[in-house]
Write a protein that holds these residues in place. Structure first.
Motif, PDB file in Angstrom:
ATOM      1  N   GLY A 315       0.610  -1.036   0.112  1.00 22.86           N
ATOM      2  CA  GLY A 315      -0.190  -0.297   0.014  1.00 22.86           C
ATOM      3  C   GLY A 315       0.368   1.069   0.137  1.00 22.86           C
ATOM      4  O   GLY A 315       1.925   1.400  -0.566  1.00 22.86           O
ATOM      5  N   GLU A 316       0.592   2.378   0.461  1.00 21.31           N
ATOM      6  CA  GLU A 316       1.510   3.296   0.596  1.00 21.31           C
ATOM      7  C   GLU A 316       2.006   3.469   2.270  1.00 21.31           C
ATOM      8  O   GLU A 316       1.845   4.331   3.050  1.00 21.31           O
ATOM      9  CB  GLU A 316       0.264   4.380   0.807  1.00 21.31           C
ATOM     10  N   HIS A 317       3.673   2.842   1.820  1.00 19.47           N
ATOM     11  CA  HIS A 317       4.071   2.633   2.935  1.00 19.47           C
ATOM     12  C   HIS A 317       4.881   3.685   2.719  1.00 19.47           C
ATOM     13  O   HIS A 317       5.901   4.362   2.706  1.00 19.47           O
ATOM     14  CB  HIS A 317       4.847   1.337   3.093  1.00 19.47           C
ATOM     15  N   PRO A 318       4.977   4.641   4.347  1.00 13.88           N
ATOM     16  CA  PRO A 318       5.683   6.314   4.492  1.00 13.88           C
ATOM     17  C   PRO A 318       7.262   5.518   4.306  1.00 13.88           C
ATOM     18  O   PRO A 318       7.546   6.420   3.992  1.00 13.88           O
ATOM     19  CB  PRO A 318       5.505   6.466   6.164  1.00 13.88           C
ATOM     20  N   LYS A 319       8.049   4.192   4.851  1.00 13.82           N
ATOM     21  CA  LYS A 319       9.134   3.962   4.154  1.00 13.82           C
ATOM     22  C   LYS A 319       9.365   3.282   2.768  1.00 13.82           C
ATOM     23  O   LYS A 319      10.909   2.816   2.408  1.00 13.82           O
ATOM     24  CB  LYS A 319       9.605   2.974   5.000  1.00 13.82           C
ATOM     25  N   GLN A 320       8.550   3.195   2.096  1.00 13.26           N
ATOM     26  CA  GLN A 320       8.539   2.900   0.352  1.00 13.26           C
ATOM     27  C   GLN A 320       9.774   3.465  -0.021  1.00 13.26           C
ATOM     28  O   GLN A 320       9.545   4.809  -0.302  1.00 13.26           O
ATOM     29  CB  GLN A 320       7.528   2.822   0.240  1.00 13.26           C
ATOM     30  N   GLY A 321      10.846   2.784  -0.714  1.00 12.80           N
ATOM     31  CA  GLY A 321      12.311   3.516  -1.287  1.00 12.80           C
ATOM     32  C   GLY A 321      13.429   3.691  -0.608  1.00 12.80           C
ATOM     33  O   GLY A 321      14.156   3.556  -1.088  1.00 12.80           O
ATOM     34  N   GLN A 322      13.120   2.902   0.512  1.00  9.70           N
ATOM     35  CA  GLN A 322      13.949   2.997   1.147  1.00  9.70           C
ATOM     36  C   GLN A 322      15.013   2.538   0.905  1.00  9.70           C
ATOM     37  O   GLN A 322      14.636   1.060   0.717  1.00  9.70           O
ATOM     38  CB  GLN A 322      13.983   3.421   2.914  1.00  9.70           C
ATOM     39  N   LEU A 323      16.543   2.085   1.268  1.00 10.07           N
ATOM     40  CA  LEU A 323      17.184   0.966   1.118  1.00 10.07           C
ATOM     41  C   LEU A 323      17.176   0.176   1.859  1.00 10.07           C
ATOM     42  O   LEU A 323      17.710   0.609   3.045  1.00 10.07           O
ATOM     43  CB  LEU A 323      18.750   1.903   0.652  1.00 10.07           C
ATOM     44  N   LYS A 324      17.619  -1.411   2.192  1.00  8.82           N
ATOM     45  CA  LYS A 324      17.388  -2.542   2.472  1.00  8.82           C
ATOM     46  C   LYS A 324      18.492  -2.731   2.327  1.00  8.82           C
ATOM     47  O   LYS A 324      19.602  -2.751   1.716  1.00  8.82           O
ATOM     48  CB  LYS A 324      16.687  -3.506   2.338  1.00  8.82           C
ATOM     49  N   GLY A 325      19.857  -2.264   4.551  1.00  3.28           N
ATOM     50  CA  GLY A 325      20.556  -2.565   3.781  1.00  3.28           C
ATOM     51  C   GLY A 325      21.756  -4.613   3.680  1.00  3.28           C
ATOM     52  O   GLY A 325      20.464  -4.855   3.893  1.00  3.28           O
TER      53      GLY A 325
END
Length: 730
Positions: A315-325
């Motif tokens: 859905g519209e997750h606020p952390k979408q697009g962040q980098l998974k290390g």
């Protein structure tokens, strides 16, 4: 794990599989009169007594014991007996392998007649035998042929009477090889364009740029939150003095083109190259795929750590697009037996690293864990779905739901009294449990909307999520688990309707309807039944609904002799459960094209039927009627041939007409099922909520192929359910 197949009547002490038990060899035996009084383990290991052969197709009068038999993988067609094979009284082939009494190993197959002739010196018969005999089939043995059987469901004190998982010792010995880490990134050196000019990237930034380039064909790159979070991650990998200052001037298409070309190159490799890569990968993965649990080999579910990449969320997750290390060994904690060797870091893993910690916790079933770099959530490594740990957990979950049947009447009476109470908290508790029970809602809980998507359940419903309508109807509209929208209008009890209205009175749209939390609600439920929680209601209601729907087979007028009608009926019942639990899916992109193609085939069948009917009319009356055939509409489309051949006799034409009508009926049923289920996820309830024994019993009772309703993954996940009898009732 052998796959299960056609539902032909066999022994209920055997599974719905080809006589094959989990991780073990095939076992065949004849049914004994005292089987029902014999422990399952003892019964399975009895030698097969010799009995006279009977017909492979028993008459209807022989079906008295049919419901005590398992579902076989398939009923093979009868074939001539071969030298190295024998056929039992049901037509099932078995390898002629006998145990070696000296060392417990298996002997080789008995020699063929040709080899016996040669051994006895009758060499003159050998040339003729070699000329006419077919090549001898080589029997390939695998490790599974010699594996011990983990029939955990045979153990005593499973906890089924309580329906509670034992929290004491889970294993005596546990050994595994750890996890596989994502290989280090190898730069390709392709430059992006910045403000129209080629621009080189350092390796760390190039890797992140790859993640973005892979999304260029999707719709996520257009989402502002996804774009903003990616830019922060990408900028953090660039040197401070790097000339790239704005994502709007970046063109990642050169990397996209490189990745696509590399993908196409791999796709166009020769079959031999692909097979060689597959073998190398399988050889590398082999040590990590299994664990030893009490010296029985069990398959591991997720032996690879999550690779780095852009976080997608739901859905519209606020952390979408962040980098998974990237995950390193120091972040991983292992669980092993004290006397088990600690595994080494994989040779191609990051050098100079060591495991974070090693535990020896035999009350837990996890093999390893690490923390997600986005939300800090713990990611566990567990055994696979077919393992004893998972199987036991599933079994006890459904047993607990079955146990709820004995309490459900008293529970409903109690929450009905609470809904009428003068105490505000009691009314809220009663109304919340009523909604969970009646509408199969999840309990819900508080969430940090800056860290997670704004999904809600019963206890976290807000005033904005509910609309009151006439006739004691309410419309609930909210995002549930995994950001799946729940939007349904339901008629509820009058007292619940008035309570909900009073709870909303004077509150703002963003305020919660209930002032109770999930912990308080579950505490109340445990007062009514030991270890009861709100989520048990979903399992209970899903299983009860399936059982009730299947029991209506007589009312629906289903022809149980027709497999297609049985399958359609079962899917309709499954769909009722999916709707109850709000298991939705987006309509597949190719659904419209698929339905159009199916409609075209239906039109052709109708035309063929009309052609045969006109021909029969001509034979009766002598008046010939021309039936227009389908013309070629597209280039390359084959021209259809007439179904009526010159000189076709009336009997042949009638037989052809019956065949075409049968095909049309089957095709129409398939189209209806496909269209009815286009937006419903039928598999979710099968995997998590419906007791699999209900489905197994239904298949056995009506001799329906288990493969039609349970795919290979489900048959592997629920081996214990395959032993259910046809009279099982949830």
């Amino acid at each position: 794990m052998a796959s299960a197949g056609d539902v032909h009547m066999q022994d209920a002490d055997q599974p719905m599989a080809n006589g094959t038990l989990p991780n073990g060899p095939a076992i065949k035996r004849e049914r004994d009169e005292d089987d029902d009084d014999m422990p399952l383990g003892q019964a399975l290991r009895q030698p097969a007594p010799k009995k006279a052969k009977v017909s492979a197709s028993p008459s209807k009068d022989d079906d008295d014991d049919d419901d005590d038999m398992p579902i076989s993988s398939s009923r093979p067609k009868e074939k001539p007996k071969a030298a190295a094979k024998r056929t039992d009284n049901k037509g099932d082939k078995r390898k002629d392998l006998k145990p070696d009494k000296a060392n417990g190993a298996r002997r080789s197959p008995s020699p063929s007649p040709a080899s016996s002739v040669k051994a006895n010196g009758a060499a003159r018969a050998a040339p003729k035998a070699r000329a006419t005999a077919k090549p001898k089939r080589v029997i390939v043995k695998t490790e599974a042929d010699f594996e011990p059987l983990n029939c955990w469901w045979e153990k005593e004190n499973l906890g089924a009477s309580k329906g509670v998982k034992d929290t004491t010792k889970q294993w005596d010995y546990l050994e595994h090889h750890g996890v596989i880490f994502t290989p280090q990134y190898e730069p390709h050196g392709v430059k992006i364009r910045y403000d129209g000019e080629p621009m080189a990237l350092p390796p760390d930034a190039e890797e992140v740029a790859n993640f973005w380039a892979q999304q260029l064909d999707g719709d996520r790159v257009g989402k502002e939150k996804f774009r903003t979070n990616f830019w922060k991650a990408f900028k953090s990998k660039l040197p401070k003095d790097h000339p790239i200052k704005s994502i709007d001037k970046c063109d990642f298409r050169p990397i996209k083109q490189h990745l696509d070309a590399d993908k196409e190159r791999k796709k166009n490799r020769s079959k031999e190259e692909k097979e060689e890569e597959k073998k190398q990968k399988a050889a590398y993965d082999a040590p990590y795929q299994f664990a030893l649990v009490d010296h029985i080999r069990e398959k591991i579910g997720n032996f690879r750590v999550e690779p780095p990449g852009l976080f997608m969320g739901r859905g519209e997750h606020p952390k979408q697009g962040q980098l998974k290390g990237r995950i390193f060994p120091e972040q991983v904690t292992l669980n092993l037996a004290k006397d088990a060797p600690v595994p080494r870091i994989p040779n191609d893993g990051p050098p100079g690293h060591a495991w974070g910690d090693v535990h020896h916790n035999n009350t837990s079933t996890w093999l390893a864990w690490y923390k997600d770099t986005i939300n800090g959530a713990v990611k566990y490594v567990f055994l696979g779905a077919a393992s004893g740990f998972k199987g036991m957990s599933d079994f006890l979950k459904y047993e607990k739901a079955r146990k709820l049947k004995d309490y459900i009447g008293a529970i409903r009476d109690d929450y009905a009294r609470k809904m009428k109470s003068k105490d505000q908290e009691d009314r809220e508790l009663g109304t919340a449990v009523y909604l969970i029970d009646f509408l199969a809602l999840r309990v819900g809980g508080e969430k940090d909307t800056e860290e997670e998507a704004d999904t809600v359940g019963c206890c976290s419903l807000r005033k904005e999520h509910i609309t009151f309508e006439d006739g004691y109807k309410i419309t609930l509209d909210f995002l549930g688990k995994d950001s799946i929208r729940y939007h349904q209008t339901s008629k509820i009890e009058e007292i619940a309707y008035h309570n909900l209205k009073s709870f909303c009175k004077g509150k703002k749209d963003d305020e919660d309807i209930f002032d109770i939390d999930p912990a308080r609600l579950n505490k109340y439920l445990k007062e009514l039944m030991p270890d009861l929680s709100a989520k048990v209601f979903r399992t209970y209601n899903a299983s009860v609904t399936l059982q009730q729907q299947l029991d209506k087979i007589g009312e629906k007028g289903v022809d149980v002799s027709k497999p297609d009608e049985l399958l359609s009926f079962y899917n309709d019942c499954n769909r009722e459960v999916a709707i109850l639990c709000n298991h939705q899916r987006s309509v597949p992109k190719g659904h419209a094209a698929s339905m159009e193609k199916a409609q075209k085939k239906l039109d052709e069948l109708n035309e063929d039927i009309q052609e045969v009917e006109d021909y029969l009319e001509y034979l009766r009356t002598g008046k010939k009627k021309k039936t227009p055939k389908v013309e070629k509409k597209e280039e390359g489309e084959k021209e259809r041939k007439p179904v009526v051949k010159d000189g076709m006799k009336e009997d042949a034409a009638k037989k052809k007409l019956d065949t075409l009508k049968s095909q049309r009926s089957k095709h129409e049923l398939t189209m209806k099922m496909k269209d009815d289920n286009k937006a419903v996820a039928l598999s979710t309830s099968k995997i998590n909520y419906m007791d699999p024994r209900i489905t197994v019993a239904f298949c056995k009772k009506y001799e329906m192929t288990i493969e039609k309703v349970f795919n290979k993954g489900l048959r592997t996940k629920f081996p214990w359910a395959m032993y259910s009898k046809s009279d099982f009732v949830f």
